[in-house]
Write a protein that holds these residues in place. Structure first.
Motif, PDB file in Angstrom:
ATOM      1  N   GLN A   3       0.719  -1.074   0.273  1.00 60.10           N
ATOM      2  CA  GLN A   3       0.182   0.047  -0.098  1.00 60.10           C
ATOM      3  C   GLN A   3       0.739   1.200  -0.091  1.00 60.10           C
ATOM      4  OE1 GLN A   3      -2.612   0.670   3.500  1.00 60.10           O
ATOM      5  NE2 GLN A   3      -4.104   1.392   2.082  1.00 60.10           N
ATOM      6  N   LEU A   4       0.800   2.145  -1.098  1.00 63.86           N
ATOM      7  CA  LEU A   4       1.503   3.336  -1.128  1.00 63.86           C
ATOM      8  C   LEU A   4       0.985   4.587  -0.150  1.00 63.86           C
ATOM      9  CD1 LEU A   4       1.992   3.031  -4.982  1.00 63.86           C
ATOM     10  CD2 LEU A   4       3.277   2.057  -2.998  1.00 63.86           C
ATOM     11  N   GLY A   5       1.722   5.364  -0.053  1.00 62.73           N
ATOM     12  CA  GLY A   5       0.877   6.729   0.646  1.00 62.73           C
ATOM     13  C   GLY A   5      -0.215   7.241   0.073  1.00 62.73           C
ATOM     14  N   THR A  62      11.328   7.429  -1.923  1.00 63.77           N
ATOM     15  CA  THR A  62      11.427   8.601  -0.718  1.00 63.77           C
ATOM     16  C   THR A  62      10.307   8.509   0.203  1.00 63.77           C
ATOM     17  OG1 THR A  62      10.387   9.906  -2.452  1.00 63.77           O
ATOM     18  CG2 THR A  62      12.532  10.088  -2.664  1.00 63.77           C
ATOM     19  N   GLU A  63       9.443   7.551  -0.170  1.00 59.96           N
ATOM     20  CA  GLU A  63       8.110   7.718   0.678  1.00 59.96           C
ATOM     21  C   GLU A  63       7.822   6.238   1.321  1.00 59.96           C
ATOM     22  OE1 GLU A  63       6.071  10.277   0.892  1.00 59.96           O
ATOM     23  OE2 GLU A  63       7.079  11.653  -0.392  1.00 59.96           O
ATOM     24  N   PRO A  64       7.147   6.271   2.410  1.00 58.34           N
ATOM     25  CA  PRO A  64       7.122   4.897   3.272  1.00 58.34           C
ATOM     26  C   PRO A  64       6.267   4.313   2.557  1.00 58.34           C
ATOM     27  CG  PRO A  64       6.787   6.882   4.888  1.00 58.34           C
ATOM     28  CD  PRO A  64       6.917   7.402   3.316  1.00 58.34           C
ATOM     29  N   ILE A  65       6.171   2.797   2.388  1.00 59.38           N
ATOM     30  CA  ILE A  65       5.712   1.699   1.864  1.00 59.38           C
ATOM     31  C   ILE A  65       5.111   0.758   2.882  1.00 59.38           C
ATOM     32  CG2 ILE A  65       5.472   0.092   0.031  1.00 59.38           C
ATOM     33  CD1 ILE A  65       7.514   1.655  -1.454  1.00 59.38           C
ATOM     34  N   LYS A  66       4.037   0.550   2.650  1.00 64.79           N
ATOM     35  CA  LYS A  66       3.450  -0.590   3.556  1.00 64.79           C
ATOM     36  C   LYS A  66       3.231  -1.882   2.966  1.00 64.79           C
ATOM     37  CE  LYS A  66       0.717   0.375   7.158  1.00 64.79           C
ATOM     38  NZ  LYS A  66      -0.319   0.633   8.065  1.00 64.79           N
ATOM     39  N   LEU A  83       5.564  -1.591   7.877  1.00 59.52           N
ATOM     40  CA  LEU A  83       5.860  -0.381   7.445  1.00 59.52           C
ATOM     41  C   LEU A  83       7.215  -0.081   7.115  1.00 59.52           C
ATOM     42  CD1 LEU A  83       4.489   2.390   6.743  1.00 59.52           C
ATOM     43  CD2 LEU A  83       5.136   3.134   9.160  1.00 59.52           C
ATOM     44  N   LEU A  84       7.423   0.151   5.960  1.00 65.15           N
ATOM     45  CA  LEU A  84       9.000   0.160   5.254  1.00 65.15           C
ATOM     46  C   LEU A  84       9.214   1.565   4.820  1.00 65.15           C
ATOM     47  CD1 LEU A  84       9.787  -2.613   2.536  1.00 65.15           C
ATOM     48  CD2 LEU A  84      10.761  -2.521   4.713  1.00 65.15           C
ATOM     49  N   ALA A  85      10.090   2.196   5.882  1.00 71.84           N
ATOM     50  CA  ALA A  85      10.516   3.694   5.616  1.00 71.84           C
ATOM     51  C   ALA A  85      11.437   3.532   4.453  1.00 71.84           C
ATOM     52  CB  ALA A  85      10.945   4.162   7.011  1.00 71.84           C
ATOM     53  N   PRO A  86      11.701   4.833   4.188  1.00 71.81           N
ATOM     54  CA  PRO A  86      12.626   4.770   2.905  1.00 71.81           C
ATOM     55  C   PRO A  86      13.868   4.424   3.333  1.00 71.81           C
ATOM     56  CG  PRO A  86      11.357   6.930   2.896  1.00 71.81           C
ATOM     57  CD  PRO A  86      10.949   5.982   4.038  1.00 71.81           C
TER      58      PRO A  86
END
Length: 731
Positions: A92-94, A170-174, A283-286
């Motif tokens: 799931q993207l931002g 550059t954005e968090p990805i879940k 949750l995967l931060a950059p």
């Protein structure tokens, strides 16, 4: 063993001794699956993909209606851009969307096999034992990459797979779904084989034809579970123990898992296994990475037993670790069914003394030695000795046992906490819980939150303190309830669905630290018996208590089913009293002994209450097991007659050099007008001559396997035979 890449055709060909696995990069970087099965020397595209206009299957290229992700076999499929089948992963993207598009970026091939950070996995001792392929696929929009890892072994017909996600955007990805392996087959002519059960009824065998739609098994219990094992196999129609094709999947993980088979509209089959996506996200931060557990895939062209031989050998020698991997395991006496919580030091010493006189090598003190543990309602978490029961402490008792010439072992349940405990009173937030909800108890206990470092540190130090306080050479590590109210006070709301997997990572860290501190202790895992009998646990503890059900007849099915994947050296098996405490059946000491001797042998009863005749029988059993122990624990296991298919069970143990064999035969109920049973052995060398050690008769290996052996008449219910053979020459 080799991995080849044809740069012109963009084809990967992985080979072990008897297996080939083939993939190809097509079009604009889509990674497709072409073949998995019996080894082929060179893949020359005899079975190329066919591209057909399927009408309602979407097309990424508007000018080519024959190409659709919905109709091609893929290696690591996504959802949302044309493929309507179940995906191997989902994010799931931002912006809330869940569409990604992995394309081939690069790969590398190298000798050896990497470890998986924080996770159990198979391993090699030398780099020339395996080769590894890493294929990096990338979603160019988000910067998310996945490294698809494949390892083939020199000595085993197995392929391991896992995936490492890396957020390079550059954005968090879940992550919402992150399976370890997915394979697309181009037909649906298979049966599905799984292992199911319950507490005291583990690893029954289920086999059914696959049908269009979804079918599979999983666990949402916070453990691999007794209910379903993290394993399944697809069997070609007509395959059985000793012939036919088998495609098997086993997950090296001890928590929630998902194993699924989907037959689609065009009668192709997608098989997948990995972490259970139910109630999971990460949750995967950059810059952050996420590693999936390892899946071990085994192909056999010679039936289920050949599949089992591969798993058994691989898991015994390249998953289990430590000094006990290759050492024979001690014969033990455990006091649980003898005393339960009602014991003192003198009673324990009496049982141990009797065990020593019978030749038993290890005494194991089970539940009840700590805190104020007179029942199952208190004291878990308080790992201090109960001085009322053991006034001089563990060290005194252990030394009294060791002075008899026996080793001393101890039971723990480190992952649990009682509400009535000093630990809970000091740290009520250390258990798994969710705000404003009452806690659900299981066996009067709660589960410690191993996603928290401070909780893991406490367990490591508390257990280490006990193990350092006395000469302890064996630990039974129990876990007697599954997860409810899965939440952590230490995680923010957006990470709460990470709790169950973080728990497993914490548990693996705890186990790794403790076994590293105490390399001379033999650890046995347990979860209400066989509720966490999985490959993940074998990486840390080389054996598992197979079931709390010690009834010999029940154990025929339990141990037979367990053997499909797990080596005999991993199965704890004990003789207990009759009537049996679980099913109240009365069986002879002979059949109880023969069944228990088909694993890591021990006793779980009050030896001081045996008659003189029973003591004589036990002494003979102990003596016999010591003679055959290397063969039982480290030989090859062959299933001959299934307890799931009839009144009789038979199996055999054959040494690696085929010079020795033990054949076990069991009959449950006596039948009127019984036919003469001729039993055909398995696994012998047809060119060897074998002496039947009880009768002195000599037979050829080919005769024993083809003509068979006539079983003598056995009177009564619950009867058994154990027959020994030894090579005396060559035909």
């Amino acid at each position: 063993m080799k991995i080849e890449f044809d740069a012109e055709q963009k084809i990967f060909h992985l080979q072990s001794k008897n297996t080939s696995y083939v993939m190809q990069v097509i079009r604009d970087g889509y990674l497709t699956h072409l073949y998995w099965g019996k080894r082929i020397h060179t893949y020359r595209q005899s079975n190329p993909l066919r591209f057909i206009d399927r009408g309602f299957s979407p097309n990424p290229d508007p000018d080519d209606r024959t190409f659709s992700l919905d109709t091609i076999p893929q290696e690591y499929p996504a959802y949302g851009n044309g493929d309507f089948r179940m995906p191997a992963y989902q994010v799931q993207l931002g912006n809330g969307s869940t569409v990604t598009d992995f394309r081939y970026k690069e790969h590398r091939i190298y000798e050896g096999k990497p470890a998986l950070e924080g996770l159990p996995a198979t391993y090699v001792e030398h780099n020339d034992e395996a080769k590894t392929l890493e294929i990096i696929v990338e979603d160019s929009v988000t910067g998310l990459t996945a490294t698809l890892m494949y390892t083939v072994f020199r000595d085993f017909d197995a392929i391991t797979r896992s995936v490492r996600f890396h957020n390079q955007g550059t954005e968090p990805i879940k992550l919402l779904r992150a399976l370890s392996a997915s394979v697309d087959f181009r037909d649906h002519e298979y049966d599905l084989l799984t292992l199911y059960g319950a507490h005291i009824n583990e690893r029954n065998i289920a086999r059914r034809p696959i049908v269009p739609g979804l079918q599979g098994v999983d666990s949402r219990r916070g453990a691999s579970s007794a209910q379903q094992n993290p394993f399944f196999a697809l069997l070609r129609k007509g395959s059985d123990e000793h012939q036919g094709e088998v495609f098997a999947f086993s997950l090296v993980y001890s928590g929630n898992f998902h194993a699924q088979v989907e037959v689609d509209q065009f009668l192709t089959t997608r098989a997948s296994i990995g972490l259970n996506p139910f109630d999971f996200s990460w949750l995967l931060a950059p810059g952050e990475q996420f590693q999936t557990p390892e899946a071990v895939m085994v192909y056999s062209s010679q039936g289920i037993n050949d599949m089992s031989l591969t798993y058994n050998r691989l898991y015994r020698t390249r998953l289990s670790r430590g000094k006990f991997r290759d050492q024979v395991r001690p014969i033990l006496i455990n006091n649980w069914e003898a005393t339960y919580f009602d014991f003192n030091a003198d009673k324990i010493e009496q049982i141990a003394k009797q065990g020593q006189e019978l030749g038993i090598e290890l005494f194991v003190l089970d539940d009840g030695w700590f805190g104020k543990r007179d029942d199952d309602k208190s004291s878990l978490g308080d790992w201090v000795v109960d001085r009322h029961k053991l006034p001089n402490g563990l060290d005194d008792l252990a030394r009294r046992v060791r002075n008899m010439g026996m080793e001393f072992g101890l039971w723990f349940e480190p992952e649990m906490i009682s509400e009535d405990s000093n630990l809970y009173r000091a740290h009520p937030d250390w258990c798994l819980h969710v705000p404003n909800r009452p806690a659900t108890l299981g066996r009067n206990q709660l589960i410690l939150d191993l996603s928290r470092k401070e909780v893991c540190d406490y367990i490591i130090e508390a257990v280490s303190s006990v193990l350092s306080s006395a000469p302890i050479s064996y630990v039974k590590w129990d876990m007697n309830r599954h997860m409810t109210e899965i939440g952590s006070a230490a995680l923010p709301p957006e990470r709460q669905r990470e709790t169950a997997h973080r728990y497993m990572l914490g548990l693996y860290r705890v186990m790794e630290e403790i076994i590293s501190r105490f390399p001379d202790i033999l650890f046995e895992s347990c979860s209400g018996g066989g509720g966490r009998f999985d490959p993940g646990m074998l990486y840390y503890m080389p054996q598992t208590w197979t079931s709390d059900n010690t009834d010999a007849v029940s154990r025929l099915k339990i141990q037979y089913g367990t053997s499909l994947v797990y080596p005999v050296s991993s199965m704890g098996a004990h003789v207990s009293t009759v009537p049996n405490h679980q099913v109240h059946r009365v069986t002879s000491l002979d059949i109880r002994g023969h069944v228990a001797m088909s694993g890591n042998f021990g006793y779980e009863l009050d030896l001081t209450k045996l008659t003189e005749e029973e003591k004589k029988t036990v002494k003979e059993q102990v003596k016999l097991y010591k003679e055959i122990r290397p063969l039982i624990q480290f030989g090859d296991f062959y299933r001959i007659l299934s307890p799931f298919e009839g009144n009789e069970t038979a199996w055999a143990f054959v040494s690696q050099d085929q010079a020795e064999a033990v054949l076990c035969y069991f009959k449950v109920l006596s039948q009127p007008a019984e036919p003469v049973r001729i039993l055909k052995c398995r696994g012998l060398n047809p060119d060897f001559l074998y002496q039947h050690l009880d009768t002195g008769e000599v037979f050829g290996g080919d005769e024993l396997m083809n003509a068979g052996l006539t079983i003598p008449e056995l009177k009564g219910d619950f009867t058994s035979l154990l027959l020994r053979f030894k090579k005396v020459g060559e035909a």
